[in-house]
Design a protein around this motif. Structure first.
Motif, short mmCIF file in Angstrom:
data_model
loop_
_atom_site.label_atom_id
_atom_site.label_comp_id
_atom_site.label_asym_id
_atom_site.label_seq_id
_atom_site.Cartn_x
_atom_site.Cartn_y
_atom_site.Cartn_z
N HIS A 18 -15.64 -2.26 -0.30
CA HIS A 18 -16.85 -3.06 -0.52
C HIS A 18 -16.41 -4.39 -1.11
O HIS A 18 -16.28 -4.54 -2.32
CB HIS A 18 -17.81 -2.34 -1.48
N PHE A 19 -16.16 -5.35 -0.24
CA PHE A 19 -15.56 -6.61 -0.68
C PHE A 19 -16.60 -7.71 -0.84
O PHE A 19 -17.56 -7.80 -0.09
CB PHE A 19 -14.50 -7.07 0.33
N ASN A 20 -16.37 -8.55 -1.84
CA ASN A 20 -17.19 -9.72 -2.10
C ASN A 20 -16.34 -10.94 -1.76
O ASN A 20 -15.35 -11.22 -2.45
CB ASN A 20 -17.61 -9.74 -3.58
N ALA A 21 -16.72 -11.66 -0.73
CA ALA A 21 -15.94 -12.82 -0.29
C ALA A 21 -15.80 -13.87 -1.38
O ALA A 21 -14.86 -14.65 -1.37
CB ALA A 21 -16.56 -13.43 0.96
N ALA A 22 -16.71 -13.88 -2.34
CA ALA A 22 -16.66 -14.84 -3.43
C ALA A 22 -16.03 -14.25 -4.69
O ALA A 22 -16.05 -14.88 -5.75
CB ALA A 22 -18.07 -15.34 -3.75
N LEU A 26 -10.35 -9.51 -10.90
CA LEU A 26 -10.30 -8.12 -10.43
C LEU A 26 -11.27 -7.85 -9.28
O LEU A 26 -11.13 -6.86 -8.58
CB LEU A 26 -10.55 -7.16 -11.59
N GLY A 27 -12.25 -8.71 -9.09
CA GLY A 27 -13.22 -8.53 -8.03
C GLY A 27 -12.88 -9.27 -6.75
O GLY A 27 -13.67 -9.31 -5.82
N ARG A 28 -11.69 -9.84 -6.68
CA ARG A 28 -11.32 -10.61 -5.48
C ARG A 28 -10.98 -9.67 -4.33
O ARG A 28 -10.61 -8.51 -4.53
CB ARG A 28 -10.17 -11.55 -5.77
N VAL A 29 -11.07 -10.19 -3.14
CA VAL A 29 -10.69 -9.44 -1.95
C VAL A 29 -9.17 -9.25 -1.97
O VAL A 29 -8.44 -10.19 -2.25
CB VAL A 29 -11.11 -10.21 -0.67
N PRO A 30 -8.70 -8.05 -1.66
CA PRO A 30 -7.24 -7.85 -1.66
C PRO A 30 -6.56 -8.63 -0.55
O PRO A 30 -7.16 -8.88 0.49
CB PRO A 30 -7.09 -6.34 -1.45
N PRO A 32 -3.85 -9.09 2.52
CA PRO A 32 -3.34 -8.15 3.53
C PRO A 32 -2.09 -7.41 3.03
O PRO A 32 -1.94 -6.21 3.28
CB PRO A 32 -3.03 -9.05 4.72
N ALA A 33 -1.21 -8.11 2.31
CA ALA A 33 0.00 -7.46 1.80
C ALA A 33 -0.34 -6.34 0.82
O ALA A 33 0.30 -5.28 0.83
CB ALA A 33 0.91 -8.49 1.13
N SER A 34 -1.35 -6.55 -0.03
CA SER A 34 -1.70 -5.49 -0.99
C SER A 34 -2.37 -4.31 -0.28
O SER A 34 -2.18 -3.16 -0.70
CB SER A 34 -2.57 -6.04 -2.12
N VAL A 35 -3.11 -4.57 0.77
CA VAL A 35 -3.70 -3.48 1.57
C VAL A 35 -2.58 -2.64 2.18
O VAL A 35 -2.59 -1.41 2.11
CB VAL A 35 -4.64 -4.03 2.66
N LYS A 36 -1.60 -3.32 2.75
CA LYS A 36 -0.45 -2.62 3.34
C LYS A 36 0.29 -1.78 2.29
O LYS A 36 0.64 -0.63 2.54
CB LYS A 36 0.51 -3.61 3.99
N ARG A 37 0.52 -2.36 1.12
CA ARG A 37 1.23 -1.64 0.05
C ARG A 37 0.47 -0.38 -0.37
O ARG A 37 1.08 0.68 -0.57
CB ARG A 37 1.44 -2.53 -1.18
N GLN A 38 -0.83 -0.49 -0.52
CA GLN A 38 -1.63 0.66 -0.95
C GLN A 38 -1.62 1.76 0.12
O GLN A 38 -1.46 2.94 -0.20
CB GLN A 38 -3.05 0.22 -1.27
N ILE A 39 -1.77 1.38 1.36
CA ILE A 39 -1.73 2.37 2.44
C ILE A 39 -0.34 3.01 2.50
O ILE A 39 -0.22 4.24 2.63
CB ILE A 39 -2.12 1.74 3.79
N ARG A 77 -10.93 -9.43 9.69
CA ARG A 77 -9.75 -9.47 10.57
C ARG A 77 -8.48 -9.17 9.78
O ARG A 77 -7.66 -8.35 10.19
CB ARG A 77 -9.64 -10.82 11.26
N ASP A 78 -8.28 -9.85 8.65
CA ASP A 78 -7.05 -9.70 7.88
C ASP A 78 -6.87 -8.28 7.35
O ASP A 78 -5.76 -7.72 7.42
CB ASP A 78 -7.04 -10.67 6.69
#
Length: 138
Positions: A18-22, A26-30, A32-39, A77-78
């Protein structure tokens, strides 16, 4: 890891999106690198990983339709493109499909448009970003 070490039959993990573009701090959108690391981190435990409840809120960005559309499209997309590069990534679920019936209106605030179809059920640019990301696996 502790559950797996204790023999609990865990086969997968979901990451809420549940991302907030603004968002900031701590509330920022992750990234792509952090998404990859978590997965990858969860996948290294032998778990299949999915992104569940994906949506991108935009109403807290400046009132500029082009900016809001571009930000939302890029985030969708990212995030999905990054996830699709990880071998243990197993799928994505969107938290609704039309802005007409978004949960955001009841939980956060009225007037947001976080989903892939607008309130008239038209495909938004974010829909095509998801389609583009999925084409990378073909």
């Amino acid at each position: 890891k502790g559950m797996i070490d204790r023999g609990v039959p865990v086969h997968g993990a979901g990451i809420q999106g549940h991302f907030n573009a603004a968002g900031t701090k701590l509330g920022r959108v992750p990234t792509p690198a952090s998404v990859k690391r978590q997965i990858r981190r969860l996948g290294n435990l032998g778990l299949k990983v999915n992104i569940s409840e994906l949506d991108v809120r935009i109403s807290k960005l400046p009132e500029n339709d082009e900016l809001r559309t571009r930000a939302q499209t890029q985030i969708y997309r990212d995030i999905l493109t990054a996830a699709l590069t990880e071998p243990m990534f197993d799928g994505v679920w969107f938290w609704g499909f039309t802005d007409l019936h978004t949960w955001v209106s009841d939980f956060y605030y009225q007037g947001d448009a976080p989903l892939l179809f607008d309130a008239a059920y038209n495909k938004k640019p974010a829909y095509y970003a998801i389609k583009d990301a999925l084409s990378t696996i073909a």
